[in-house]
Design a protein around this motif. Structure first.
Motif, short mmCIF file in Angstrom:
data_model
loop_
_atom_site.label_atom_id
_atom_site.label_comp_id
_atom_site.label_asym_id
_atom_site.label_seq_id
_atom_site.Cartn_x
_atom_site.Cartn_y
_atom_site.Cartn_z
N LEU A 25 8.98 8.15 -4.19
CA LEU A 25 8.65 8.97 -5.36
C LEU A 25 8.39 10.39 -4.89
O LEU A 25 7.43 10.65 -4.15
N SER A 26 9.24 11.32 -5.30
CA SER A 26 9.13 12.69 -4.82
C SER A 26 8.13 13.50 -5.64
O SER A 26 8.16 13.48 -6.87
N LEU A 27 7.25 14.20 -4.94
CA LEU A 27 6.32 15.16 -5.55
C LEU A 27 6.67 16.57 -5.08
O LEU A 27 5.84 17.47 -5.13
N THR A 28 7.90 16.73 -4.61
CA THR A 28 8.37 17.99 -4.06
C THR A 28 8.94 18.89 -5.15
O THR A 28 9.83 18.45 -5.89
N PRO A 29 8.48 20.13 -5.30
CA PRO A 29 9.10 21.07 -6.25
C PRO A 29 10.45 21.54 -5.69
O PRO A 29 10.58 22.65 -5.18
N TRP A 30 11.45 20.68 -5.79
CA TRP A 30 12.70 20.85 -5.07
C TRP A 30 13.45 22.13 -5.46
O TRP A 30 13.97 22.83 -4.60
N GLU A 31 13.51 22.44 -6.75
CA GLU A 31 14.28 23.61 -7.17
C GLU A 31 13.73 24.91 -6.60
O GLU A 31 14.46 25.86 -6.37
N GLY A 32 12.41 24.97 -6.36
CA GLY A 32 11.81 26.19 -5.84
C GLY A 32 11.46 26.11 -4.37
O GLY A 32 10.62 26.88 -3.88
N PRO B 191 0.84 -1.20 0.00
CA PRO B 191 0.00 0.00 0.00
C PRO B 191 0.87 1.26 0.00
O PRO B 191 1.85 1.34 0.73
N VAL B 192 0.52 2.20 -0.87
CA VAL B 192 1.33 3.40 -1.03
C VAL B 192 1.05 4.38 0.11
O VAL B 192 -0.10 4.66 0.42
N TRP B 193 2.11 4.87 0.72
CA TRP B 193 1.98 5.88 1.77
C TRP B 193 2.33 7.25 1.20
O TRP B 193 3.20 7.37 0.34
N MET B 194 1.63 8.27 1.66
CA MET B 194 1.97 9.64 1.32
C MET B 194 2.42 10.36 2.58
O MET B 194 1.77 10.27 3.62
N GLY C 285 16.67 7.37 6.62
CA GLY C 285 15.77 8.31 7.26
C GLY C 285 15.60 9.54 6.40
O GLY C 285 15.90 9.53 5.20
N VAL C 286 15.12 10.63 7.01
CA VAL C 286 14.90 11.89 6.30
C VAL C 286 15.50 13.02 7.13
O VAL C 286 15.22 13.14 8.33
N ARG C 287 16.31 13.84 6.48
CA ARG C 287 16.92 14.98 7.16
C ARG C 287 15.84 15.98 7.58
O ARG C 287 14.94 16.30 6.78
N PRO C 288 15.86 16.46 8.82
CA PRO C 288 14.80 17.35 9.30
C PRO C 288 14.60 18.57 8.39
O PRO C 288 15.56 19.17 7.91
N VAL C 289 13.34 18.89 8.17
CA VAL C 289 12.95 20.05 7.37
C VAL C 289 12.87 21.28 8.27
O VAL C 289 12.40 21.19 9.41
N ALA C 290 13.32 22.41 7.77
CA ALA C 290 13.24 23.66 8.51
C ALA C 290 12.93 24.79 7.54
O ALA C 290 13.50 24.85 6.45
N GLY C 291 11.96 25.66 7.92
CA GLY C 291 11.75 26.85 7.12
C GLY C 291 10.33 27.12 6.67
O GLY C 291 10.00 28.24 6.28
N THR C 292 9.44 26.12 6.70
CA THR C 292 8.06 26.37 6.30
C THR C 292 7.12 25.47 7.09
O THR C 292 7.46 24.32 7.39
N ARG C 293 5.97 26.01 7.43
CA ARG C 293 4.93 25.22 8.08
C ARG C 293 3.72 25.07 7.17
O ARG C 293 2.64 24.65 7.60
N ASP C 294 3.88 25.44 5.91
CA ASP C 294 2.82 25.31 4.91
C ASP C 294 2.94 23.94 4.24
O ASP C 294 3.93 23.68 3.54
N PRO C 295 1.95 23.06 4.43
CA PRO C 295 2.04 21.72 3.83
C PRO C 295 2.21 21.75 2.31
O PRO C 295 2.80 20.84 1.72
N GLN C 296 1.70 22.79 1.65
CA GLN C 296 1.81 22.88 0.20
C GLN C 296 3.24 23.22 -0.25
O GLN C 296 3.55 23.11 -1.43
N LYS C 297 4.07 23.66 0.69
CA LYS C 297 5.43 24.05 0.33
C LYS C 297 6.48 23.16 1.01
O LYS C 297 7.68 23.47 0.97
N GLY C 298 6.05 22.07 1.63
CA GLY C 298 6.97 21.18 2.32
C GLY C 298 7.47 20.06 1.43
O GLY C 298 7.34 20.10 0.21
N ARG C 299 8.03 19.05 2.07
CA ARG C 299 8.53 17.86 1.35
C ARG C 299 7.37 16.88 1.21
O ARG C 299 6.82 16.40 2.22
N LEU C 300 7.00 16.54 -0.01
CA LEU C 300 5.87 15.66 -0.29
C LEU C 300 6.35 14.47 -1.09
O LEU C 300 6.98 14.62 -2.15
N VAL C 301 6.08 13.25 -0.60
CA VAL C 301 6.54 12.04 -1.28
C VAL C 301 5.49 10.93 -1.17
O VAL C 301 4.68 10.90 -0.24
#
Length: 257
Positions: free
Chosen positions: A54-61, A27-30, A116-132
Motif C-alpha cells: 500500500l503506497s503512501l508515496t506522493p508519486w506525482e510530486g 503484522p503490517v510493515w512500514m 524487489g524495489v528499484r533503487p531510489v536516488a535523489g533525496t535523503r529526506d524521509p518525508q520525500k522518499g518512497r513510503l509504503v
C-alpha cells in the motif's frame, strides 16, 4: 491509532481478505526509501499466499527517481528458453513488471514471483522518499455468509471435494492458490453459481513430463483451465440442505503444494 491499524481494521482490507479467501493479515510493515535504498529480487511466499504493498508515496510530486516495485515476468519462470527470441534484445521492462507506487494504491501479487524495489536516488529526506505499508494475506480458509449452518455446509462441501480431488490427481501437478465463490440456493440446496476470485496456479513441468504431456500444454495454460473445469463441475454438482431463510455464499480457497 496507527496507520497500520487503520489499514487492517478498514472495510477495504476485510473485502480483500474475503476475495483472497484468507482469514488474517500479517503484522503490517512500514518501509521508507531514500537515496541509495532499494531491495534486491527475492521471494517470501512462506509468509502467506498473497503479498500486498500500500503506497503512501506522493508519486506525482516526487523528487527522486526509482522506487518502483519490480516483479519478475512470468515467462522467465519455467519457459524462458521457449519464449526467447535470439534475434531480439531484452530490456528491463521485458524482464520485470514495473509498478509505480502511486499514493493510496494497493498492489496485491503472488509472493512466489521474485520481486524487489528499484533503487531510489535523489533525496535523503524521509518525508520525500518512497513510503509504503506492506505485508501478506494469510490463513486461507473457507468463509460462510448466509443462514445455512456452517457445520452443515462443511459436511456437504467435504462430500463434494473428495471425488474432485480424485479427478485432479489425473491432471499434471499444480502449485499455488485458487479461490472460488459458490452460491447455494436456499430453495433447492443446489449450487446455482461458481466464480473464481483468485488464481495463482502454475503447472509443474516435471509432473507433466511424468504423464507424457508435451510442453505446449503447459505454455498454453490448458492445465489451469482443466483444473478450473474439474473444480467448477464438482462444486456445481454439490448438494446442500434446503434453507427457507435464503441463499448462502461460500468462499473456498484451495492451496496446492
Amino acid at each position: 491509532m496507527t496507520l497500520a491499524h487503520l489499514f487492517t481494521a478498514g472495510s477495504c482490507c476485510r473485502v480483500l481478505l474475503l476475495l483472497q479467501g484468507c482469514r488474517a493479515i500479517s503484522p503490517v510493515w512500514m518501509s521508507y526509501y531514500i537515496d541509495g535504498c532499494g531491495q534486491d529480487l527475492h521471494c517470501d511466499s512462506f509468509h502467506g499466499p498473497f503479498a500486498y504493498v500500500l503506497s503512501l508515496t506522493p508519486w506525482e510530486g516526487r523528487v527522486f527517481t526509482g522506487g518502483e516495485t519490480l516483479i519478475l515476468q512470468p515467462q522467465l519462470l519455467g519457459s524462458f528458453w521457449q519464449s526467447l527470441n535470439p534475434n531480439k534484445g531484452l530490456e528491463l521492462s521485458d524482464v520485470v513488471t514495473l509498478v509505480e507506487p502511486h499514493f493510496n494504491q494497493l498492489t496485491v501479487f503472488d509472493p512466489r514471483f521474485p520481486h524487489g524495489v528499484r533503487p531510489v536516488a535523489g533525496t535523503r529526506d524521509p518525508q520525500k522518499g518512497r513510503l509504503v505499508l506492506h505485508g501478506w494475506f494469510t490463513e486461507p480458509s473457507p468463509f460462510f455468509d448466509g443462514p445455512l449452518p456452517e457445520s452443515d455446509a462443511l459436511q456437504h462441501l467435504n462430500a463434494a471435494l473428495e471425488p474432485m480431488f480424485e479427478q485432479l490427481q489425473a491432471l499434471p501437478q499444480v502449485t499455488g492458490t485458487i479461490t472460488m465463490q459458490l452460491t447455494v440456493s436456499g430453495e433447492t440446496g443446489a449450487v446455482s453459481d461458481v466464480s473464481f476470485l483468485a488464481d495463482t496456479l502454475v503447472a509443474l513441468p516435471a509432473a507433466a513430463g511424468d504423464l507424457g504431456l508435451g510442453s505446449g500444454l503447459l505454455d498454453s495454460g490448458t492445465v489451469r483451465g482443466a483444473v478450473q473445469h474439474v473444480i467448477r463441475d464438482s462444486l456445481l454438482a454439490a448438494e446442500f440442505p434446503e434453507c427457507e431463510a435464503g441463499d448462502t455464499v461460500i468462499t473456498l480457497p484451495l492451496v496446492f503444494e
